[in-house]
Design a protein around this motif. Structure first.
Motif, PDB file in Angstrom:
ATOM      1  N   LEU A  92      49.529  35.097  29.184  1.00 39.36           N
ATOM      2  CA  LEU A  92      50.152  36.396  28.956  1.00 39.36           C
ATOM      3  C   LEU A  92      51.596  36.434  29.437  1.00 39.36           C
ATOM      4  O   LEU A  92      52.459  37.078  28.818  1.00 39.36           O
ATOM      5  N   SER A  93      51.861  35.742  30.548  1.00 39.90           N
ATOM      6  CA  SER A  93      53.201  35.793  31.141  1.00 39.90           C
ATOM      7  C   SER A  93      54.275  35.241  30.210  1.00 39.90           C
ATOM      8  O   SER A  93      55.446  35.618  30.310  1.00 39.90           O
TER       9      SER A  93
ATOM     10  N   LEU B  40      34.936  37.979  29.726  1.00 38.03           N
ATOM     11  CA  LEU B  40      34.847  38.586  28.397  1.00 38.03           C
ATOM     12  C   LEU B  40      35.363  40.020  28.408  1.00 38.03           C
ATOM     13  O   LEU B  40      36.050  40.450  27.465  1.00 38.03           O
ATOM     14  N   ARG B  41      35.057  40.763  29.461  1.00 39.61           N
ATOM     15  CA  ARG B  41      35.574  42.137  29.570  1.00 39.61           C
ATOM     16  C   ARG B  41      37.099  42.123  29.644  1.00 39.61           C
ATOM     17  O   ARG B  41      37.771  42.963  29.032  1.00 39.61           O
ATOM     18  N   LEU B  42      37.636  41.175  30.408  1.00 33.83           N
ATOM     19  CA  LEU B  42      39.089  41.067  30.532  1.00 33.83           C
ATOM     20  C   LEU B  42      39.729  40.772  29.174  1.00 33.83           C
ATOM     21  O   LEU B  42      40.722  41.411  28.791  1.00 33.83           O
ATOM     22  N   ILE B  43      39.170  39.825  28.434  1.00 32.63           N
ATOM     23  CA  ILE B  43      39.726  39.481  27.123  1.00 32.63           C
ATOM     24  C   ILE B  43      39.623  40.662  26.170  1.00 32.63           C
ATOM     25  O   ILE B  43      40.551  40.937  25.389  1.00 32.63           O
TER      26      ILE B  43
ATOM     27  N   GLN C 237      45.422  45.713  23.626  1.00 37.57           N
ATOM     28  CA  GLN C 237      46.879  45.834  23.715  1.00 37.57           C
ATOM     29  C   GLN C 237      47.566  45.494  22.396  1.00 37.57           C
ATOM     30  O   GLN C 237      48.784  45.416  22.322  1.00 37.57           O
ATOM     31  N   LYS C 238      46.779  45.277  21.346  1.00 35.65           N
ATOM     32  CA  LYS C 238      47.304  45.008  20.008  1.00 35.65           C
ATOM     33  C   LYS C 238      48.108  43.708  19.951  1.00 35.65           C
ATOM     34  O   LYS C 238      49.175  43.627  19.362  1.00 35.65           O
TER      35      LYS C 238
END
Length: 244
Positions: free
Chosen positions: A154-155, A179-182, A188-189
């Protein structure tokens, strides 16, 4: 966002990818499913040229490349548009969680040490690991290591995030958390392509799914089509082998 035309890859006599064609729209989440050895990971790695196809054309964002005559400069440009979350984390063992992020920001994006640290801490906080900034991978659980890998991806603020079976090395409890994090990240589109055997996850998160077998995308469609077995009987049989 992504366009792939006629991609082929052979390893000696084995045809790993055979005339692959597809497109992915901006902000679309695509999951690739199929049996082991069908070419899923090879295809994913081809998108950022960790595996270089033998032939075909590809475009990611505004970068267009022809595999028959691709240059090192074009390879670097494609890689700047993508980031990868690996199955086995691929963290630097001699670097802390924060350093695993700041290293790629300093040398990949040429950020100053101060800015890289600020961004690294921000993304560790995003994945719930702000308290582990100074921890080394050996002291982190598998789920925590994968979260660091996701924070690193992500960074880089890529155009496309690629995930190669990001939960396959985790135990059930850790898997659920990742999985929840992903799933949260997908909200976030962002444009994402994910190889997974997690059928419930694929059903929930995906705008479309691709089914691969013997190096080919043999079907694609939305989750309702796949999980109602409308795509074809082969997919129905495959999906029934997994808990959904």
């Amino acid at each position: 966002m992504i366009s792939v035309q006629g991609i082929n890859k052979r390893f000696h006599t084995f045809q790993a990818l055979a005339d692959i064609n597809f497109s992915v729209a901006p902000q679309e989440v695509v999951s690739i499913i199929g049996p082991s050895g069908s070419g899923k990971s090879t295809l994913l790695r081809s998108l950022n040229l960790l595996v270089k196809p033998d032939s075909g054309k590809m475009a990611i964002a505004d970068i267009n490349v022809d595999m028959a005559k691709i240059s090192h400069q074009e390879i670097n440009k494609i890689r700047q548009k993508t980031s990868m979350v690996f199955q086995h984390y691929n963290l630097f063992r001699n670097k802390t969680a924060l350093e695993n992020i700041t290293e790629v920001l300093r040398y990949g994006k040429k950020l100053s040490a101060r800015v890289a640290r600020e961004q690294g801490l921000h993304y560790l906080n995003t994945v719930g690991l702000s308290s582990k900034a100074d921890a080394y991978p050996a002291t982190l659980s598998g789920g925590q290591q994968q979260r660091v890998g996701i924070a690193r991806a992500l960074s880089l603020q890529p155009e496309v995030i690629l995930m190669d079976e990001p939960t396959s090395s985790l135990d059930p409890e850790m898997r659920r958390g990742v999985l929840r994090l992903i799933s949260d990240i997908a909200q976030q589109k962002l444009t994402m392509v994910i190889v997974t055997h997690e059928m419930s996850f694929a059903r929930e998160i995906s705008d479309r799914l691709f089914f691969m077998e013997q190096g080919k995308i043999t079907a694609q469609g939305n989750p309702e089509q796949f999980f109602n077995h409308e795509a074809n009987s082969r997919i129905g049989a495959f999906v029934n082998d997994y808990e959904i």
